[in-house]
Design an enzyme around this catalytic site. Structure first.
Site, PDB file in Angstrom:
ATOM      1  N   ASP A 240      49.531   9.908 -41.531  1.00 42.15           N
ATOM      2  CA  ASP A 240      49.095   9.820 -42.915  1.00 42.15           C
ATOM      3  C   ASP A 240      49.277  11.198 -43.548  1.00 42.15           C
ATOM      4  O   ASP A 240      49.294  12.210 -42.848  1.00 42.15           O
ATOM      5  CB  ASP A 240      47.614   9.439 -42.987  1.00 42.15           C
ATOM      6  CG  ASP A 240      47.362   8.000 -42.588  1.00 42.15           C
ATOM      7  OD1 ASP A 240      48.312   7.329 -42.156  1.00 42.15           O
ATOM      8  OD2 ASP A 240      46.203   7.561 -42.680  1.00 42.15           O
TER       9      ASP A 240
ATOM     10  N   SER B  91      46.235  19.019 -40.985  1.00 39.53           N
ATOM     11  CA  SER B  91      47.240  20.077 -40.876  1.00 39.53           C
ATOM     12  C   SER B  91      48.561  19.609 -41.452  1.00 39.53           C
ATOM     13  O   SER B  91      48.580  18.902 -42.454  1.00 39.53           O
ATOM     14  CB  SER B  91      47.396  20.518 -39.420  1.00 39.53           C
ATOM     15  OG  SER B  91      48.085  21.746 -39.356  1.00 39.53           O
TER      16      SER B  91
ATOM     17  N   HIS C 134      52.210  10.196 -34.575  1.00 41.08           N
ATOM     18  CA  HIS C 134      52.972   9.285 -33.721  1.00 41.08           C
ATOM     19  C   HIS C 134      54.453   9.648 -33.742  1.00 41.08           C
ATOM     20  O   HIS C 134      54.896  10.465 -34.551  1.00 41.08           O
ATOM     21  CB  HIS C 134      52.791   7.845 -34.211  1.00 41.08           C
ATOM     22  CG  HIS C 134      51.368   7.379 -34.220  1.00 41.08           C
ATOM     23  ND1 HIS C 134      50.917   6.346 -33.405  1.00 41.08           N
ATOM     24  CD2 HIS C 134      50.289   7.782 -34.947  1.00 41.08           C
ATOM     25  CE1 HIS C 134      49.625   6.155 -33.632  1.00 41.08           C
ATOM     26  NE2 HIS C 134      49.227   7.005 -34.566  1.00 41.08           N
TER      27      HIS C 134
END
Length: 340
Positions: A122, A309, A198
């Site tokens: 995200d 981050s 991911h």
């Protein structure tokens, strides 16, 4: 500079210079005093120490009665959608660290199967496009060096091409196939975002390079302010190849994000108390694990941050590769970044 001037050039006076009304400390310039720049002042803040302290605080188990009000305040402040969480009950999370690293329901982030590269997390798209030379944009108009960011070329025994010897050849060595171009994409994870990341495509990870460094904030405002911010900060660079050639994913640390975890790399330890500036640690999955490296499938769990981050993708692809993005847009893990 004279000795009196050296004594007057102190951090407390500099802080007052920026806090007090304009010109309040101007008379000091007559005796040779000048303030330290805002960037230098910010870089002097012990962000690594503060991040380790924050990490310790995150591990403290909260009393059962305190969990709901603490997490509810965080949810309200950063706009967290708990309906997507695998466990919605706030009492389930024993500490802030568990809450930050919460998992999602399986159906919350469907992985797009029609596109070759998906978003690994995200976040917000800060920049994307072709890498035309050795300077890459972290945000519009502010760049960083490709070689400084990735580090010197990996030894030839780990990758099927020799080390580069200059700026131009450094980029050209990443593009291993005729007709391909080099592309990049920068994704900023805000504190309220899902903190796991991911695999963005089917690829093989052959090498890990860990750069200890600063832990300055990487929010878009700071990225516009400090040139080569991503090169100053601690980061973990994973490199390998996909069906079109070179592929890399870099997890960039930030303030309160000293912990970067790669699930298949148990030897990785980030935000250590001591490190040598400009140093890095290499690890080859080809020589230490197996001859083929670590195979990752699109959408497979790769790692996690604490808090939020930045993820930077740098990869080669054919010239007809197209990003399906707009700068500044919000994106979620599993959504398409681009395809052929």
């Amino acid at each position: 500079m004279s000795k009196p001037a050296l004594k007057l050039r102190s951090w407390p006076l500099t802080v007052l210079y920026y806090l007090l009304p304009l010109g309040a400390l101007r008379p000091l310039s007559r005796v040779g005093w000048r303030p330290v720049s805002r960037v230098a002042l910010y870089k002097s803040v012990p962000t690594r120490l503060l991040s380790r302290a924050w990490g310790r605080l995150n591990q403290v188990e909260l009393p059962h009665w305190l969990r709901r009000p603490v997490y509810s305040l965080y949810i309200w402040t950063f706009g967290v959608n708990m309906k997507e969480a695998a466990v919605e009950d706030l009492h389930h999370y024993r500490n802030l660290s568990e809450f930050f690293r919460r998992k999602l329901k399986p159906q919350a982030r469907p992985v797009c199967g029609l596109h070759s590269v998906i978003s690994p997390s995200d976040g917000k798209i800060l920049n994307f496009g072709q890498v035309k030379n050795c300077e890459v944009e972290q945000v519009k108009g502010v760049t960083y060096s490709l070689e400084s960011f990735l580090g010197p070329r990996i030894p030839a025994e780990d990758l099927p091409f020799p080390p580069a010897t200059s700026c131009g050849s450094f980029r050209s060595q990443l593009v291993t196939r005729e007709g391909n171009e080099l592309y990049h994409c920068v994704i900023y994870l805000a504190p309220g975002d899902y903190h796991c990341f991911h695999s963005p495509t089917d690829w093989t990870v052959s090498h890990r390079r860990h750069f200890p460094g600063s832990l300055m904030s990487v929010n878009p405002g700071m990225a516009r302010w400090i040139k080569e911010l991503f090169c100053h900060n601690e980061r973990v660079v994973l490199t390998g190849d996909w069906k079109h050639g070179f592929f890399s994913l870099t997890a960039v640390g930030a303030t309160n994000v000293g912990s970067i975890r790669i699930y298949f790399d148990r030897d990785l330890h980030t935000n250590s108390p001591r490190y040598s500036k400009g140093s890095y640690n290499d690890f080859s999955f080809v020589t230490h694990m197996n001859k083929e490296g670590i195979t990752m499938r699109k959408g497979e769990h790769l790692g996690e941050f604490n808090l939020g981050s930045t993820i930077v993708l740098i990869f080669e692809a054919p010239k007809d590769f197209n990003f399906k993005l707009k700068a500044g847009q919000k994106i979620r893990f599993g959504e398409a970044l681009g395809s052929l």
